[in-house]
Design a protein around this motif. Structure first.
Motif, short mmCIF file in Angstrom:
data_model
loop_
_atom_site.label_atom_id
_atom_site.label_comp_id
_atom_site.label_asym_id
_atom_site.label_seq_id
_atom_site.Cartn_x
_atom_site.Cartn_y
_atom_site.Cartn_z
N PHE A 67 0.85 -1.18 0.00
CA PHE A 67 0.00 0.00 0.00
C PHE A 67 0.89 1.24 0.00
CE2 PHE A 67 0.85 -1.29 4.29
CZ PHE A 67 1.02 -0.14 5.03
N GLU A 68 0.33 2.36 -0.39
CA GLU A 68 1.11 3.59 -0.50
C GLU A 68 0.56 4.65 0.45
OE1 GLU A 68 2.21 6.90 -3.91
OE2 GLU A 68 1.67 4.87 -4.53
N VAL A 69 1.49 5.28 1.17
CA VAL A 69 1.15 6.38 2.08
C VAL A 69 2.15 7.50 1.83
CG1 VAL A 69 0.97 7.11 4.49
CG2 VAL A 69 0.24 4.81 3.83
N ASP A 70 1.64 8.67 1.49
CA ASP A 70 2.48 9.85 1.24
C ASP A 70 3.61 9.57 0.25
OD1 ASP A 70 0.93 11.40 2.98
OD2 ASP A 70 2.17 10.86 4.71
N GLY A 71 3.30 8.84 -0.81
CA GLY A 71 4.27 8.57 -1.87
C GLY A 71 5.25 7.45 -1.57
N LYS A 72 5.18 6.85 -0.39
CA LYS A 72 6.08 5.76 -0.04
C LYS A 72 5.30 4.45 -0.01
CE LYS A 72 9.56 4.30 3.23
NZ LYS A 72 10.26 4.51 4.47
N ILE A 73 5.89 3.40 -0.59
CA ILE A 73 5.23 2.10 -0.67
C ILE A 73 5.68 1.23 0.50
CG2 ILE A 73 4.98 0.00 -2.03
CD1 ILE A 73 5.24 1.73 -4.53
N TYR A 74 4.69 0.66 1.18
CA TYR A 74 4.93 -0.24 2.30
C TYR A 74 4.37 -1.62 1.94
CZ TYR A 74 5.62 4.03 5.00
OH TYR A 74 6.08 5.24 5.45
N SER A 75 4.90 -2.65 2.58
CA SER A 75 4.34 -3.99 2.41
C SER A 75 4.15 -4.61 3.79
CB SER A 75 5.23 -4.87 1.54
OG SER A 75 6.47 -5.08 2.16
N SER A 76 3.20 -5.49 3.88
CA SER A 76 2.89 -6.11 5.16
C SER A 76 2.27 -7.48 4.94
CB SER A 76 1.94 -5.21 5.96
OG SER A 76 1.66 -5.80 7.22
N LYS A 77 2.22 -8.25 6.01
CA LYS A 77 1.58 -9.56 5.99
C LYS A 77 0.52 -9.67 7.08
CE LYS A 77 5.63 -11.86 4.15
NZ LYS A 77 6.57 -12.96 4.25
N THR A 78 0.24 -8.58 7.78
CA THR A 78 -0.69 -8.61 8.90
C THR A 78 -2.13 -8.56 8.41
OG1 THR A 78 0.94 -7.45 10.25
CG2 THR A 78 -1.33 -7.50 11.07
N ILE A 79 -2.88 -9.60 8.72
CA ILE A 79 -4.29 -9.63 8.35
C ILE A 79 -5.11 -8.97 9.44
CG2 ILE A 79 -6.26 -11.11 7.84
CD1 ILE A 79 -4.20 -13.14 6.71
N MET A 80 -4.95 -9.45 10.68
CA MET A 80 -5.65 -8.87 11.82
C MET A 80 -4.62 -8.37 12.82
SD MET A 80 -8.70 -11.48 12.69
CE MET A 80 -9.84 -12.04 11.46
N PHE A 81 -4.79 -7.14 13.26
CA PHE A 81 -3.86 -6.54 14.21
C PHE A 81 -3.91 -7.30 15.54
CE2 PHE A 81 -2.36 -2.80 16.78
CZ PHE A 81 -1.12 -2.71 16.17
N LEU A 82 -2.78 -7.72 16.04
CA LEU A 82 -2.63 -8.48 17.28
C LEU A 82 -3.35 -9.83 17.25
CD1 LEU A 82 -2.92 -5.73 20.04
CD2 LEU A 82 -0.86 -6.70 19.04
N GLY A 83 -3.06 -10.62 16.24
CA GLY A 83 -3.57 -12.00 16.26
C GLY A 83 -4.41 -12.37 15.07
N GLY A 84 -5.18 -13.44 15.26
CA GLY A 84 -6.10 -13.91 14.22
C GLY A 84 -5.44 -14.81 13.20
N GLY A 85 -4.41 -15.56 13.59
CA GLY A 85 -3.66 -16.34 12.62
C GLY A 85 -4.17 -17.73 12.32
N LEU A 86 -4.55 -18.50 13.34
CA LEU A 86 -4.93 -19.89 13.14
C LEU A 86 -6.43 -20.08 13.31
CD1 LEU A 86 -2.07 -21.67 15.12
CD2 LEU A 86 -2.21 -21.26 12.67
N HIS A 87 -6.99 -20.99 12.50
CA HIS A 87 -8.42 -21.27 12.55
C HIS A 87 -8.63 -22.77 12.60
CE1 HIS A 87 -9.36 -17.11 11.50
NE2 HIS A 87 -8.31 -17.20 10.72
N LYS A 88 -9.48 -23.24 13.50
CA LYS A 88 -9.84 -24.65 13.57
C LYS A 88 -10.85 -25.00 12.49
CE LYS A 88 -9.48 -24.86 18.58
NZ LYS A 88 -10.22 -25.11 19.82
N ASN A 89 -11.70 -24.06 12.20
CA ASN A 89 -12.82 -24.28 11.29
C ASN A 89 -12.41 -23.97 9.85
OD1 ASN A 89 -15.22 -23.84 9.76
ND2 ASN A 89 -16.35 -23.56 11.66
N LYS A 90 -12.56 -24.95 8.98
CA LYS A 90 -12.20 -24.79 7.57
C LYS A 90 -13.07 -23.72 6.91
CE LYS A 90 -11.67 -27.56 3.38
NZ LYS A 90 -11.79 -28.91 2.81
N THR A 91 -14.35 -23.69 7.22
CA THR A 91 -15.27 -22.72 6.63
C THR A 91 -14.87 -21.30 7.00
OG1 THR A 91 -17.03 -24.36 6.78
CG2 THR A 91 -17.69 -22.08 6.39
#
Length: 143
Positions: free
Chosen positions: A59-83
């Motif tokens: 994503f771009e902010v003020d002309g500078k491009i950043y990259s990230s892998k964070t989906i949910m801030f502070l967690g939310g990585g593993l799911h038991k439920n496939k759906t």
């Protein structure tokens, strides 16, 4: 008894601080992002299988491009439920990727708010402060 009081009080302060950060992150500005890759992996943790959603976006902010892998801030990585895992993956795989970022430090970003963590931190803080009150302050007032 003092060490129990200190530990419970510290847990309450940490939970309250994390709750504050999660609430603050909901007010962060958002920009359009570019999804580079999103995939679902099956991982094993302590003999149990979980679905992990991985995303890489820029994503771009003020002309500078950043990259990230964070989906949910502070967690939310593993799911038991496939759906639930597939639903999360589908919500990321959109043409209009909305990236929320911290205006003070744009490298901190996320795609989706973490409602579960917000509720958990509020509950932990409440339980910790109530425990301090019940186990430490009430008995002292009866002396």
């Amino acid at each position: 008894m003092l060490i129990v009081f200190i530990c419970i009080f510290a847990l309450g302060l940490i939970s309250l601080g994390l709750f504050g950060i999660l609430i603050w992150s909901k007010s962060w500005p958002a920009v359009k992002g570019n999804l580079i890759q999103a995939e679902r992996d099956l991982v094993s943790v302590n003999g149990r299988e979980y679905y992990q959603i991985n995303a890489n976006y820029s994503f771009e902010v003020d002309g500078k491009i950043y990259s990230s892998k964070t989906i949910m801030f502070l967690g939310g990585g593993l799911h038991k439920n496939k759906t639930a895992a597939f639903k999360l993956l589908d919500s990321i795989n959109t043409k209009e990727l909305k990236v929320h970022y911290c205006s003070l430090y744009p490298i901190w970003s996320y795609l989706l708010p973490n409602k579960v963590a917000t509720i958990m931190m509020a509950v932990f803080a409440l339980i910790a402060f109530c425990s301090v009150f019940v186990f430490c302050i009430l008995p002292a007032s009866n002396l």
